[in-house]
Motif scaffolding. Structure first.
Motif, PDB file in Angstrom:
ATOM      1  N   CYS A 182       0.826  -1.214   0.000  1.00  0.00           N
ATOM      2  CA  CYS A 182       0.000   0.000   0.000  1.00  0.00           C
ATOM      3  C   CYS A 182       0.854   1.255   0.000  1.00  0.00           C
ATOM      4  O   CYS A 182       0.720   2.129   0.851  1.00  0.00           O
ATOM      5  CB  CYS A 182      -0.981  -0.023   1.167  1.00  0.00           C
ATOM      6  SG  CYS A 182      -2.262  -1.261   0.937  1.00  0.00           S
ATOM      7  N   VAL A 190      -6.626   0.372  -4.071  1.00  0.00           N
ATOM      8  CA  VAL A 190      -7.673   0.250  -3.046  1.00  0.00           C
ATOM      9  C   VAL A 190      -8.828   1.197  -3.365  1.00  0.00           C
ATOM     10  O   VAL A 190     -10.007   0.821  -3.326  1.00  0.00           O
ATOM     11  CB  VAL A 190      -7.086   0.558  -1.647  1.00  0.00           C
ATOM     12  CG1 VAL A 190      -8.194   0.774  -0.622  1.00  0.00           C
ATOM     13  CG2 VAL A 190      -6.140  -0.566  -1.197  1.00  0.00           C
ATOM     14  N   ARG A 242     -12.745   0.330  -4.380  1.00  0.00           N
ATOM     15  CA  ARG A 242     -13.918   0.834  -3.662  1.00  0.00           C
ATOM     16  C   ARG A 242     -14.864   1.566  -4.614  1.00  0.00           C
ATOM     17  O   ARG A 242     -16.082   1.384  -4.574  1.00  0.00           O
ATOM     18  CB  ARG A 242     -13.504   1.774  -2.530  1.00  0.00           C
ATOM     19  CG  ARG A 242     -14.729   2.264  -1.757  1.00  0.00           C
ATOM     20  CD  ARG A 242     -14.388   3.243  -0.659  1.00  0.00           C
ATOM     21  NE  ARG A 242     -13.809   4.462  -1.197  1.00  0.00           N
ATOM     22  CZ  ARG A 242     -13.518   5.540  -0.472  1.00  0.00           C
ATOM     23  NH1 ARG A 242     -13.732   5.511   0.837  1.00  0.00           N
ATOM     24  NH2 ARG A 242     -12.990   6.602  -1.017  1.00  0.00           N
ATOM     25  N   ILE A 261     -12.204  -5.637   0.551  1.00  0.00           N
ATOM     26  CA  ILE A 261     -10.897  -5.190   0.056  1.00  0.00           C
ATOM     27  C   ILE A 261      -9.889  -5.413   1.181  1.00  0.00           C
ATOM     28  O   ILE A 261      -9.953  -4.744   2.220  1.00  0.00           O
ATOM     29  CB  ILE A 261     -10.910  -3.697  -0.346  1.00  0.00           C
ATOM     30  CG1 ILE A 261     -11.986  -3.426  -1.405  1.00  0.00           C
ATOM     31  CG2 ILE A 261      -9.530  -3.273  -0.856  1.00  0.00           C
ATOM     32  CD1 ILE A 261     -12.209  -1.938  -1.707  1.00  0.00           C
ATOM     33  N   ALA A 295      -6.107  -5.214   2.444  1.00  0.00           N
ATOM     34  CA  ALA A 295      -4.823  -4.568   2.182  1.00  0.00           C
ATOM     35  C   ALA A 295      -3.739  -5.282   2.986  1.00  0.00           C
ATOM     36  O   ALA A 295      -3.906  -5.511   4.181  1.00  0.00           O
ATOM     37  CB  ALA A 295      -4.891  -3.095   2.576  1.00  0.00           C
ATOM     38  N   ALA A 340      -5.077   2.879   4.247  1.00  0.00           N
ATOM     39  CA  ALA A 340      -5.827   1.957   3.369  1.00  0.00           C
ATOM     40  C   ALA A 340      -7.237   1.743   3.908  1.00  0.00           C
ATOM     41  O   ALA A 340      -8.218   1.753   3.158  1.00  0.00           O
ATOM     42  CB  ALA A 340      -5.079   0.623   3.248  1.00  0.00           C
ATOM     43  N   ALA A 378     -10.319   0.113   2.201  1.00  0.00           N
ATOM     44  CA  ALA A 378     -10.046  -1.280   2.536  1.00  0.00           C
ATOM     45  C   ALA A 378     -10.980  -1.698   3.679  1.00  0.00           C
ATOM     46  O   ALA A 378     -11.270  -0.910   4.576  1.00  0.00           O
ATOM     47  CB  ALA A 378      -8.587  -1.458   2.947  1.00  0.00           C
ATOM     48  N   ALA A 399      -7.114  -4.928   6.974  1.00  0.00           N
ATOM     49  CA  ALA A 399      -5.693  -4.714   6.692  1.00  0.00           C
ATOM     50  C   ALA A 399      -4.893  -5.737   7.473  1.00  0.00           C
ATOM     51  O   ALA A 399      -5.170  -5.987   8.644  1.00  0.00           O
ATOM     52  CB  ALA A 399      -5.280  -3.296   7.072  1.00  0.00           C
TER      53      ALA A 399
END
Ligand SMILES: [Zn+2]
Ligand SMILES: [Zn+2]
Length: 368
Positions: free
Chosen positions: A192, A200, A204, A211, A213, A224, A229, A232
């Motif tokens: 990232c 990312v 979205r 999502i 990350a 993120a 995201a 993560a």
């Protein structure tokens, strides 16, 4: 009369930039001279400074780097496509419009890409200076092929537009043009930095449901999450199997429908592949060096249905992508401000380089 400008010059073996006078060469018939208003510092330029890319056509020091910028045409060669006064974006990838690739829907592979670095001018002692990538945007003015310069009509700030020609097009293009994700799908992004965070955001904007990350730096994981995201993962301290379990555990135990590699390492390529489900699509952007190779499990590659796709500059088509992405920036569907680093004059180019090298800023901006 020759034009002398300030430029950030990279000398062979020096791990920094030297801002010094550059006597620009005269533009040819198809060149334009562009006054650079803002240019984004790219991590790949740190790689070029640190030891080269393994691309012999680019390895011709001293050089002026920089390949993503916004500026204004101050003069145009006799048969150049652009006119004086035109506001333009400079991109890493050209579009000649005439070669096999440009006329067959693959502008990202234009014959004008990866050509031997042209001479951009000379130092005051007479030594020739070259422009890897044919753009040399870390300078007050640059002489650039008209095929690498694209008119832009937008009220967006220079700092945002400076990111278009590399980070935005590479990151969002990978998701929109190459991976071509669908609403409701699941996505994993490995790495990232600026490119991964554009991925990312594009995921979205296209309505991805999940999502994930994967990023070792806490500040980048937090960003993120703020930018779209849903989860993560910190890979630090995890072995390969532990990391895979942690990631695919967030993806119904199967892996993502779409995997994206923006990690800049062999491991990140392998991880993006491993985190993508059977029958999914893996989009790769890392090359490390020209002579790098990557091991992928052949059984999985041949028989487990993953599509592996290559994303050079997000498989760009600048006219299409400007029409698509500028409204996203204008409406706030994607957040450009969040990806900006500090904005500095060219004289502080080394601070931008250090911020990129040390990963303390996402996209340092220089205002030559
Ligand atoms: Zn770049
Ligand atoms: Zn072409």
């Amino acid at each position: 009369m020759p034009t002398t400008v300030d430029a950030a010059v990279t000398h062979r073996g020096a791990l920094d930039l030297s801002v010094e006078p550059l006597v620009l060469r005269d533009p040819g018939a198809r060149d334009v001279v562009v006054e650079i208003d803002a240019t984004a510092f790219c991590y790949s330029d740190w790689i070029a400074v640190a030891g080269g890319t393994g691309l012999p056509e680019l390895d011709l020091y001293p050089v002026v780097l920089g390949h993503s910028a916004v500026g204004r045409v101050v003069s145009a060669g006799s048969s150049a496509r652009h006119r004086e006064g035109q506001r333009v974006l400079i991109t890493a990838t050209p579009e000649c419009g005439e070669c096999f690739w440009c006329t067959n829907g693959r502008i990202d592979q234009c014959e004008g890409l990866f050509v031997p670095a042209p001479v951009i001018g000379a130092l005051e002692d007479g030594r020739e200076v070259r422009a890897p990538g044919s753009s040399a945007t870390y300078a007050e003015l640059s002489v650039i092929r008209d095929i690498q310069v694209f008119p832009v009509e937008s009220d967006l700030p220079d700092t945002w537009l400076a990111m278009f020609g590399c980070g935005i097009i590479s990151g969002m293009g990978a998701v929109v043009n190459v991976g071509r994700i669908e609403p409701g799908s699941s996505v994993v992004v490995v790495g990232c930095g600026q490119e991964g965070l554009w991925m990312v955001q594009a995921a979205r904007a296209l309505g991805a449901r999940t999502i994930v990350a994967v990023e070792p730096l806490a500040a980048r994981r937090e960003l993120a999450l703020r930018l779209g995201a849903t989860d993560a993962v910190d890979p630090s301290g995890l072995d390969e199997a532990e990391l895979r379990d942690a990631v695919i555990g967030l993806l119904d135990g199967r892996g993502a429908d779409y995997g994206f590699d923006a990690g800049g390492s062999i491991a990140s390529v392998q991880q993006a592949f491993a985190f993508t489900r059977l029958g999914g699509v893996v989009t790769m952007t890392t090359y490390v060096r020209r002579d790098s190779t990557v091991d992928l499990p052949l059984f999985d590659l041949a028989l487990r249905g993953r599509d592996v796709r290559s994303s050079q500059s997000g498989r760009l088509d600048m006219r299409r992508d400007l029409a698509q992405f500028l409204p996203w920036l204008e409406s706030g569907a994607v957040d450009a401000e969040a990806l900006l680093g500090e904005v500095r004059p060219l004289a502080l180019a080394n601070e931008a380089l250090a911020a990129s090298r040390d990963r303390t800023e996402l996209t340092p901006i220089l205002l030559p």
